[in-house]
Design a protein around this motif. Structure first.
Motif, mmCIF file in Angstrom:
data_model
loop_
_atom_site.group_PDB
_atom_site.id
_atom_site.type_symbol
_atom_site.label_atom_id
_atom_site.label_comp_id
_atom_site.label_asym_id
_atom_site.label_seq_id
_atom_site.Cartn_x
_atom_site.Cartn_y
_atom_site.Cartn_z
ATOM 1 N N ALA A 202 26.034 27.362 68.279
ATOM 2 C CA ALA A 202 26.230 25.914 68.398
ATOM 3 C C ALA A 202 24.994 25.251 68.988
ATOM 4 O O ALA A 202 24.636 24.126 68.621
ATOM 5 N N ILE A 203 24.309 25.955 69.890
ATOM 6 C CA ILE A 203 23.080 25.430 70.490
ATOM 7 C C ILE A 203 21.886 25.721 69.587
ATOM 8 O O ILE A 203 21.049 24.849 69.332
ATOM 9 N N LEU A 204 21.812 26.952 69.068
ATOM 10 C CA LEU A 204 20.671 27.330 68.219
ATOM 11 C C LEU A 204 20.572 26.461 66.973
ATOM 12 O O LEU A 204 19.469 26.100 66.551
ATOM 13 N N ASN A 205 21.702 26.139 66.380
ATOM 14 C CA ASN A 205 21.706 25.418 65.106
ATOM 15 C C ASN A 205 22.164 23.966 65.239
ATOM 16 O O ASN A 205 22.531 23.342 64.241
ATOM 17 N N LYS A 206 22.115 23.430 66.434
ATOM 18 C CA LYS A 206 22.544 22.053 66.635
ATOM 19 C C LYS A 206 21.655 21.104 65.824
ATOM 20 O O LYS A 206 20.429 21.181 65.896
ATOM 21 N N PRO A 207 22.244 20.191 65.052
ATOM 22 C CA PRO A 207 21.437 19.305 64.201
ATOM 23 C C PRO A 207 20.776 18.152 64.943
ATOM 24 O O PRO A 207 20.052 17.374 64.335
ATOM 25 N N TYR A 277 2.940 26.651 67.325
ATOM 26 C CA TYR A 277 2.410 26.254 66.019
ATOM 27 C C TYR A 277 3.464 26.431 64.929
ATOM 28 O O TYR A 277 3.686 25.536 64.101
ATOM 29 N N ASP A 278 4.116 27.583 64.912
ATOM 30 C CA ASP A 278 5.126 27.783 63.870
ATOM 31 C C ASP A 278 6.313 26.865 64.085
ATOM 32 O O ASP A 278 6.900 26.375 63.114
ATOM 33 N N ALA A 279 6.671 26.592 65.343
ATOM 34 C CA ALA A 279 7.808 25.714 65.623
ATOM 35 C C ALA A 279 7.556 24.292 65.125
ATOM 36 O O ALA A 279 8.413 23.695 64.467
ATOM 37 N N VAL A 280 6.385 23.742 65.410
ATOM 38 C CA VAL A 280 6.138 22.338 65.057
ATOM 39 C C VAL A 280 5.859 22.159 63.568
ATOM 40 O O VAL A 280 6.045 21.067 63.031
ATOM 41 N N THR A 281 5.410 23.215 62.877
ATOM 42 C CA THR A 281 5.149 23.093 61.443
ATOM 43 C C THR A 281 6.356 23.458 60.591
ATOM 44 O O THR A 281 6.298 23.354 59.360
ATOM 45 N N SER A 282 7.452 23.865 61.226
ATOM 46 C CA SER A 282 8.642 24.303 60.489
ATOM 47 C C SER A 282 9.726 23.234 60.507
ATOM 48 O O SER A 282 9.845 22.450 61.447
ATOM 49 N N GLU A 283 10.517 23.243 59.451
ATOM 50 C CA GLU A 283 11.690 22.358 59.405
ATOM 51 C C GLU A 283 12.735 22.868 60.378
ATOM 52 O O GLU A 283 13.057 24.060 60.398
ATOM 53 N N ARG A 284 13.244 21.990 61.207
ATOM 54 C CA ARG A 284 14.271 22.340 62.187
ATOM 55 C C ARG A 284 15.537 21.543 61.881
ATOM 56 O O ARG A 284 15.497 20.545 61.151
ATOM 57 N N PRO A 285 16.674 21.916 62.468
ATOM 58 C CA PRO A 285 17.901 21.148 62.195
ATOM 59 C C PRO A 285 17.774 19.673 62.551
ATOM 60 O O PRO A 285 18.434 18.822 61.953
ATOM 61 N N TYR A 286 16.915 19.344 63.512
ATOM 62 C CA TYR A 286 16.827 17.966 64.001
ATOM 63 C C TYR A 286 15.517 17.259 63.645
ATOM 64 O O TYR A 286 15.310 16.103 64.035
ATOM 65 N N LYS A 287 14.595 17.930 62.925
ATOM 66 C CA LYS A 287 13.336 17.258 62.587
ATOM 67 C C LYS A 287 12.651 17.938 61.408
ATOM 68 O O LYS A 287 12.868 19.124 61.137
ATOM 69 N N LYS A 288 11.784 17.189 60.741
ATOM 70 C CA LYS A 288 10.944 17.748 59.694
ATOM 71 C C LYS A 288 9.724 18.412 60.334
ATOM 72 O O LYS A 288 9.286 18.042 61.422
ATOM 73 N N GLY A 289 9.167 19.391 59.648
ATOM 74 C CA GLY A 289 7.970 20.041 60.159
ATOM 75 C C GLY A 289 6.757 19.148 60.060
ATOM 76 O O GLY A 289 6.650 18.325 59.141
ATOM 77 N N TRP A 290 5.847 19.282 60.998
ATOM 78 C CA TRP A 290 4.598 18.520 60.971
ATOM 79 C C TRP A 290 3.636 19.110 59.955
ATOM 80 O O TRP A 290 3.685 20.310 59.649
#
Length: 402
Positions: A202-207, A277-290
């Motif tokens: 629930a925390i890992l995949n929170k949108p 670097y990989d976190a900010v360039t990747s698509e996340r449940p709550y944001k698009k990658g940079w």
């Protein structure tokens, strides 16, 4: 046609269908994933494993020799002379990297699931996977790193570990570390987030962004990871250190121990950069990658976050204009970086596809900015949304660079 053979008869070029051992004992790097065996180093690891038989598909790969059925388990064989680390073009390695990413995803899912259930992580399987990733990075340092960024938000937890592993290997080589240290860096990258298996989905995949309380729970994952790794005695101190301290910052504002400066090991400093670097360039449940180039410039501006010298090495590793970066050229064309140049960080190979004056698409063309006859040059990096471009990654991941 499927055929069962002894593992000692397995050779590079055969197509593996299935290992003949219980599911829980399968080498996790290839669990439930059929694969063409291409790396001699991977073959040697399989020979050294406890598996004795394997199913191969003779219609999709090499057939065994007529005398192979008589071989006995444990028979010594000469490693094939085909080099598993020979340099390859971006296109050639992208094809291999796609298969590696598929295997790696299944591998990490299986590995983390085993860890969550309190089972020991098999060192030979970890080493096998890191070796395959390391060989890909050696053949072409940008293919697998770039491809591993292209993950959906629901793949993030697992593919992030694969991406950080590849980044750590490439960074370690750029820093001229020994091959033993390169492998150790790769293992550290692969295992750095294993503690997230102790955090609720629930925390890992929170949108949405985490609440302060949820973030405090998330901040426990480095310590949870070390507890898992301590049960696996083959994990080195350096691997455990990266797991515990990859969220520390040079100015002491990181967690969990608020270490600063030289209190943070070189490996942990490397892990911090690769992880972010990989976190900010990747698509996340709550944001698009940079954008990749934008990420490098943003990270460079975060004073007190990263070790400056290690960060400089990282920039040399991925490039000032990494693969996938959207750039404007002096010739008033828009292009995407499809390959790095060994000659200059400022002169990658670019695939142009749009006029910046008319905003109209042009016939795609590949320009090697490092070629002595090329008079073009990068003026600046651009953001895809400013040009109404939906999928820049499709432009480079399917490119032909000749």
């Amino acid at each position: 046609m499927l055929r069962k053979i002894l593992v000692c008869d397995l050779t590079v070029g055969m197509y593996i269908h299935e290992f003949c051992r219980p599911w829980v004992d399968d080498p996790f790097w290839i669990n439930n994933v059929e694969s063409l065996l291409q790396d001699a180093a991977v073959l040697e690891r399989i020979w050294q494993s406890s598996t004795t038989e394997v199913w191969i598909d003779t219609a999709r790969g090499l057939q065994p020799s007529v005398n192979s059925a008589a071989a006995a388990p444990g028979t010594q064989q000469e490693i094939p002379t085909v080099s598993d680390a020979s340099p390859s073009t971006m296109n050639e390695e992208l094809a291999r990297a796609r298969m590696i990413c598929g295997r790696a995803k299944a591998a990490v899912i299986a590995m983390f699931s085993e860890a969550k259930m309190g089972r020991a992580i098999q060192s030979e399987d970890v080493d096998l996977m890191v070796e395959e990733i390391s060989n890909s990075v050696m053949r072409n340092p940008h293919a697998l790193i770039s491809l591993s960024r292209l993950k959906t938000s629901d793949e993030y937890t697992y593919m992030h570990s694969v991406a950080v592993c590849a980044l750590m290997v490439a960074l370690a080589r750029q820093m001229a570390l020994s091959e033993a240290q390169v492998r150790e860096a790769g293992v550290a990258g692969l295992m750095h987030d294993v503690g997230k298996m102790m955090i609720s989905n629930a925390i890992l995949n929170k949108p949405d962004r985490l609440t302060p309380d949820e973030f405090e729970t998330m901040k426990y994952h480095p310590e949870a990871g070390v507890k898992i790794l301590q049960e696996n005695h083959h994990m080195t101190q350096a691997v455990k250190d990266v797991c515990l301290h990859h969220h520390e910052k040079i100015d002491g504002t990181g967690y969990p121990h608020h270490l600063s400066g030289d209190q943070i090991s070189v490996f942990a400093k490397m892990g911090a950069i690769c992880d972010v670097y990989d976190a900010v360039t990747s698509e996340r449940p709550y944001k698009k990658g940079w954008d990749a180039a934008y990420s490098i410039r943003e990270m460079a501006s975060w004073k007190g976050h990263f070790d400056p010298m290690v960060f400089q090495h990282f920039v040399r590793t991925v490039g000032i204009y990494p693969v996938g970066a959207l750039v404007r050229l002096k010739s008033e064309q828009l292009g995407v970086v499809i390959e790095q140049s060994s000659k200059s960080l400022l002169k990658p190979v670019v695939k142009v596809f749009m006029s910046t004056r008319t905003r109209m698409n042009v016939e795609p063309a590949v320009i090697n900015l490092a070629h002595p006859d090329t008079r073009d040059a990068i003026v600046k990096f651009e953001l895809a949304q400013d040009w109404g471009i939906g999928n820049v990654d499709a432009l480079w991941s399917k490119s032909s660079v000749g």
